[in-house]
Scaffold this active site. Structure first.
Site, short mmCIF file in Angstrom:
data_model
loop_
_atom_site.label_atom_id
_atom_site.label_comp_id
_atom_site.label_asym_id
_atom_site.label_seq_id
_atom_site.Cartn_x
_atom_site.Cartn_y
_atom_site.Cartn_z
N GLY B 56 0.79 -1.23 0.00
CA GLY B 56 0.00 0.00 0.00
C GLY B 56 0.82 1.27 0.00
O GLY B 56 0.27 2.35 -0.20
N CYS B 267 -27.87 -8.85 -17.71
CA CYS B 267 -27.15 -8.57 -18.95
C CYS B 267 -28.02 -8.92 -20.15
O CYS B 267 -28.55 -10.02 -20.23
CB CYS B 267 -25.86 -9.37 -19.00
SG CYS B 267 -25.00 -9.25 -20.58
N CYS B 270 -25.91 -11.98 -22.20
CA CYS B 270 -25.70 -13.32 -21.66
C CYS B 270 -26.69 -13.65 -20.54
O CYS B 270 -26.72 -14.78 -20.07
CB CYS B 270 -24.27 -13.49 -21.18
SG CYS B 270 -23.92 -12.68 -19.60
N CYS B 291 -22.91 -6.83 -19.42
CA CYS B 291 -21.72 -7.07 -18.61
C CYS B 291 -20.63 -6.08 -19.00
O CYS B 291 -20.34 -5.89 -20.18
CB CYS B 291 -21.17 -8.48 -18.84
SG CYS B 291 -22.24 -9.80 -18.28
N CYS B 297 -18.50 -12.10 -20.56
CA CYS B 297 -19.82 -12.14 -21.22
C CYS B 297 -19.75 -13.02 -22.47
O CYS B 297 -20.59 -13.89 -22.68
CB CYS B 297 -20.26 -10.72 -21.56
SG CYS B 297 -21.98 -10.57 -22.09
ZN LIG Z 1 -23.20 -10.58 -20.08
#
Ligand SMILES: [Zn+2]
Lengths: 203, 311
Positions: B56, B267, B270, B291, B297
Site C-alpha cells: 500500500g 445482462c 448473456c 456485462c 460475457c
Molecule cells: Zn453478459
C-alpha cells in the site's frame, strides 16, 4: 529451470534478468515459500554464490550502492570487485548500502547497522542478500511465518538465520513501516524472501 | 456508468479498427525487449520489490516517456513491460473490454516488442492482466498477476494538495482528515459517495487508491490469491497489494460500505445477474444493461450456444 542444470551458461542480461526478477517477485509476494532461481552467473568468484550473483545482476546498477559483510568469507573481496565491475553499483559501508551481501548466520550488529529508510520513505530501507547453506541439508530454525502474502501461516526450517539474527531482525523492523527486507539464497539456487512485514515465530 | 454506442452488444469485434503501429512504437527494427531499456526495467523492478515488501506504500520511481499518453496507462504499462517475458500471456482491459482502443494499442506494443509473449482476451489463459477500470469477474489464481494503471494514486489528495504534506500524513498514518472528509460526505449525501477509486486500508497501515475500479471490484483485492501491482505514470508511483493481504474499504459502522446495486437488472447479452453491468443507451432512448467484462460475457454467450447446439 534448475540453477544447476546449465552451470556454464553465461548470464544473459535481458532474458535472465527478467526471468530472475519474476521468481524474486513471486518469492517476495509469498514470504517463506521456497523458489528456485532460473539463472546463474558462472563468472561469479564467490564459492556457492552463482545464483546469488544472478539476483545481484538483476537488481544492481550504477543507480544503487552495495556493501559486502566480511563474513562472506573466501572470495569476498573478489566478489565485491566483480559486482562493481559487472553492475556499476558503488561499494559503500553497510550503514549506507541499498543492497548488503552477507553469509548467514550474521554476526551480531550487522542487521542493526543496515539502512531502514525513514517513515516518509521506508522504501529506502536496505535489502539483505544472504548466502545460506543448502535449504535441504543445512541447520536451521523451525519457524512459523505470518503476514501479507501468507495464507494463515507458513512453516519452514529457516537456514542461515540464528535465533539472535531473528531477534535483531525484529528490532530492525519494529518501527513500521521502516525496516529491512531479506533474500536468502542457497548454493543450489533455492531462495526464500522475508520482507519486513513477515512475522517470524520460532516453533 | 453510461457507455456510448461503441459498447452496443450488436456491434461485432471486427468493427474496432486497430491504430497504425507506426504511430506507437517508432521504427519496428530498433527496439529494446519489451520496449523499455534495461536501466528503466531495473529501476521499476527494484521499486516493485519494495512496493510488495511495504503493501500500500507508494514507491517513487522515475517514470519514462511512453508511446501512449500519461494518464492513459503509461504507469501500468511500464510495470507490465518490466515484468513480462517469454512464456507470459498478456490480457489488457480498457473499461472492461479487451477491444478498447487503449487496450489494442498496449497489446500491439507488447506483441511487436516482446517476442515470446502471447496475448489473449481470456482471463483464464492470462498470466498478466493489465487494466484500469475493472478486475475480471472471475477470481484470479496464484499464478496470475494483476497490473492496474492508476491516473491518480494519492488517496489523500482529496484533503491535501501538497505532496510534501500527504507524504508526511502517510508517514505518521495520520488519516484523521480523510475520516472527517468521509464523515462530511455521509452528512451531505447520506453515504460515502465515491463511485470509483474508493479508498481502502491496506494491511492495516496505508490508505490506498485502488485505481478507478468500481466498488464492485474492491473485494477482489482483499485476501486475493494473486498479486496486484499498481503503476501511476504521471505521478511516478508504484505500489502493490500482495496476495493474502487485508484490503478494507473505509466506512463507518452505521454507514457500511456497499457495492453497486444491480438487483432486478440483467445482462442483455448473456443474461447474467451476478456481474458488474454497464448501462447502455440504445437508439430511441431506451436502456439496456450489459456485462462490463466483455470477455466474461462472450464466454458465457458461447458456452450457452454450445449447450444449445449439443441439444
Ligand atoms: Zn453478459
Amino acid at each position: 529451470m534448475s540453477a544447476t542444470a546449465a552451470p556454464s551458461k553465461p548470464f544473459e542480461p535481458v532474458a535472465d534478468s527478467q526471468a530472475t526478477f519474476r521468481v524474486v517477485l513471486d518469492a517476495m509476494a509469498r514470504p517463506g515459500s521456497v523458489r528456485t532461481l532460473p539463472a546463474t552467473d558462472p563468472r561469479c568468484p564467490l564459492p556457492g554464490g552463482r545464483a546469488l550473483a544472478a539476483v545481484a545482476l538483476t537488481l544492481l546498477d550504477h543507480e544503487v550502492t552495495f556493501a559486502i559483510v566480511p563474513s562472506l568469507g573466501e572470495g569476498a573481496e573478489e566478489f565485491a570487485r566483480y559486482l562493481a565491475a559487472t553492475t556499476g553499483g558503488r561499494l559503500v559501508g553497510i550503514d549506507e548500502a541499498d543492497y548488503v551481501f552477507a553469509r548467514g548466520p550474521l554476526a551480531h550488529g550487522v542487521l542493526a547497522s543496515m539502512k531502514r529508510g525513514s517513515l516518509a520513505f521506508p522504501d529506502e530501507g536496505a535489502t539483505l542478500l544472504l548466502l545460506v547453506e543448502d535449504f535441504e541439508t543445512g541447520d536451521g530454525v523451525a519457524a512459523s511465518l505470518t503476514g501479507p502474502g501468507i495464507p494463515d501461516d507458513r512453516t519452514l526450517t529457516l537456514v542461515g538465520l540464528s535465533a539472535e539474527n531473528l531477534a535483531e531482525r525484529r528490532a530492525a523492523n519494529a518501527e513500521v513501516p521502516r525496516g529491512v527486507d531479506l533474500l536468502l539464497v542457497d548454493p543450489t539456487g533455492r531462495m526464500v524472501c522475508l520482507p519486513r512485514t513477515t512475522q517470524i515465530a520460532a516453533r | 456508468m453510461v457507455i456510448d454506442q461503441q459498447r452496443d452488444p450488436q456491434i461485432p469485434r471486427s468493427a474496432f479498427r486497430a491504430p497504425r503501429l507506426s504511430a506507437l512504437a517508432g521504427a519496428p527494427e530498433a527496439y529494446n525487449y519489451a520496449f523499455l531499456d534495461e536501466v528503466s526495467k531495473r529501476e521499476i523492478r527494484r521499486a516493485l520489490l519494495k512496493a510488495v515488501a511495504i503493501p500500500g506504500y507508494q514507491v517513487p520511481f522515475g517514470a519514462r516517456e511512453m508511446p501512449i499518453a500519461r494518464g492513459w496507462g503509461s504507469g501500468g504499462l511500464q510495470v507490465t513491460l518490466a515484468t513480462l517475458g517469454p512464456g507470459d500471456t498478456l490480457k489488457v482491459i480498457d473499461q472492461g473490454t479487451d477491444a478498447g482502443v487503449n487496450a489494442v494499442n498496449i497489446r500491439r506494443l507488447v506483441e511487436r516488442t516482446a517476442p515470446g509473449v502471447a496475448t489473449t482476451y481470456s482471463t483464464a489463459e492470462a498470466t498478466i492482466i493489465q487494466s484500469r477500470h475493472r478486475f475480471p469477474e472471475e477470481s484470479l489464481r496464484a499464478d496470475q498477476i494483476m497490473v492496474l494503471q492508476v491516473p491518480l494514486p494519492e488517496p489523500l489528495r482529496m484533503v491535501e494538495p501538497r505532496e510534501s504534506v500527504t507524504r508526511q500524513l502517510h508517514a505518521e498514518a495520520d488519516y484523521t482528515r480523510v475520516w472527517v472528509h468521509l464523515y462530511e460526505d455521509v452528512i451531505t449525501n447520506g453515504e460515502i459517495s465515491r463511485a470509483s477509486g474508493y479508498p481502502v486500508m491496506v494491511n492495516g497501515r496505508y490508505i490506498m487508491s485502488p485505481s478507478p475500479i468500481p466498488r464492485w471490484d474492491i473485494d477482489k483485492l482483499h485476501q486475493s490469491a494473486s498479486l496486484t501491482l499498481l503503476g501511476a505514470g504521471r505521478e511516478k508511483r508504484i505500489y502493490a497489494v500482495p496476495p493474502h493481504t487485508n484490503v478494507v474499504p473505509l466506512d463507518f459502522e452505521d454507514y457500511p460500505f456497499r457495492v453497486e446495486d444491480f438487483s432486478g437488472k440483467r445482462c442483455a447479452r448473456c443474461g447474467a445477474t451476478d456481474t458488474y453491468l454497464d448501462e447502455i443507451i440504445v437508439n430511441g432512448g431506451g436502456r439496456l444493461y450489459a456485462c462490463s467484462d466483455t470477455a466474461h460475457c462472450d464466454e458465457r454467450v458461447s458456452a450457452e450456444r454450445e449447450t444449445r447446439n449439443a441439444e
